[in-house]
Write a protein that holds these residues in place. Structure first.
Motif, short mmCIF file in Angstrom:
data_model
loop_
_atom_site.label_atom_id
_atom_site.label_comp_id
_atom_site.label_asym_id
_atom_site.label_seq_id
_atom_site.Cartn_x
_atom_site.Cartn_y
_atom_site.Cartn_z
N PHE A 51 0.90 -0.80 0.14
CA PHE A 51 -0.21 0.27 0.11
C PHE A 51 0.58 1.15 0.03
CE2 PHE A 51 -3.33 3.04 1.35
CZ PHE A 51 -4.44 3.17 0.47
N LYS A 59 -7.04 6.11 -2.54
CA LYS A 59 -7.88 5.63 -1.35
C LYS A 59 -8.48 7.56 -1.56
CE LYS A 59 -7.77 5.04 3.41
NZ LYS A 59 -7.36 4.03 4.48
N TRP A 76 -6.07 0.01 -6.54
CA TRP A 76 -7.12 -0.48 -6.01
C TRP A 76 -7.49 -1.17 -6.32
CZ3 TRP A 76 -8.64 2.70 -1.92
CH2 TRP A 76 -10.37 2.63 -2.01
N ALA A 79 -6.41 -3.80 -3.72
CA ALA A 79 -6.52 -4.03 -2.41
C ALA A 79 -8.15 -3.68 -2.18
CB ALA A 79 -7.01 -2.06 -2.07
N LYS A 80 -9.00 -3.91 -3.50
CA LYS A 80 -10.19 -4.54 -3.59
C LYS A 80 -10.54 -6.20 -3.70
CE LYS A 80 -13.54 -2.63 -6.26
NZ LYS A 80 -13.76 -2.35 -8.16
N SER A 115 -8.66 -1.64 4.77
CA SER A 115 -9.05 -0.74 5.71
C SER A 115 -9.31 1.04 4.94
CB SER A 115 -8.38 0.17 7.22
OG SER A 115 -8.41 -1.19 7.40
N GLN A 116 -10.41 0.64 3.55
CA GLN A 116 -11.27 1.75 2.92
C GLN A 116 -12.36 1.89 3.07
OE1 GLN A 116 -8.21 2.54 1.11
NE2 GLN A 116 -7.55 0.93 1.57
#
Length: 208
Positions: A51, A59, A76, A79-80, A115-116
């Motif tokens: 990240f 983000k 992104w 992360a998803k 943690s998004q």
């Protein structure tokens, strides 16, 4: 079908106390929940995305109501995907060794990845944060070799359990079962402490 995800933060394999206790937990859990789907996410297996700058920009784009662009698109999506695997579980088992009074950096990396906004949390400028992982349960096995609840400040401080469980509650997970195995390894009763922790783990698993 209930799905349990075991997220392990120790790189020590068979030498890991936290992984050994987690294995005992899962043996009992599988016996008492024969239809459950149990999956293991080893945070050290190389699949956890970083990240960094691109992800951080993505983000903030999302926070501002914009779509990620450039390198942020792939960051992104990574992360998803990590969050989707996490969110697919109903129950979590975390095995968390203490590193330098806190959690291993790889676990903090996992927290930062998932943690998004719109995933782990929602945000309102008036009412603040809202955890979105409601209705899930977590069991956490904490291990350590120096700090202990029965020891003075010369043995360090505990930023492991307070930090991690604050994050769980912030994310919306309020049903938390905690087990500690944090003996003074210079003491003579380590085996006794380990057996006591194992008994607590087995009892927790039977009712989880």
């Amino acid at each position: 079908m209930t799905r349990l995800l075991h997220i392990s933060a120790s790189p020590r394999g068979e030498a890991s106390e936290s992984l050994g206790l987690a294995a005992a937990f899962l043996d009992v859990y599988r016996e008492t929940n024969p239809g459950a789907d149990v999956e293991h996410l080893d945070l050290w297996d190389g699949t956890l995305p970083e990240f960094g700058p691109a992800a951080a920009k993505a983000k903030m784009d999302v926070f501002a109501g914009a779509e990620p662009s450039g390198e942020g698109v792939a960051a992104w999506e990574a992360a998803k995907a990590t969050f989707a695997r996490f969110d697919a579980a109903d129950r979590y088992l975390f095995s968390v060794p203490m590193w330098n009074a806190g959690v291993p950096y790889i676990l903090k990396q996992f927290i930062d990845v998932v943690s998004q906004p719109g995933m782990v949390f929602g945000f309102d400028p008036v009412t603040g944060y809202q955890g979105l992982l409601t209705g899930k349960k977590a069991a956490v096995i904490y291990t350590g070799a120096v700090w202990g609840e029965d020891r003075g400040p010369e043995f360090g401080s505990d930023f492991q359990k307070p930090y991690f469980e604050d994050w769980l509650r912030w994310a919306g997970i309020s049903d938390i079962t905690s087990v500690r195995f944090q003996p003074n390894l210079a003491a003579a009763d380590v085996d006794t402490a380990r057996e006591k922790a194992r008994s607590v783990v087995l009892e927790a698993a039977a009712s989880f």
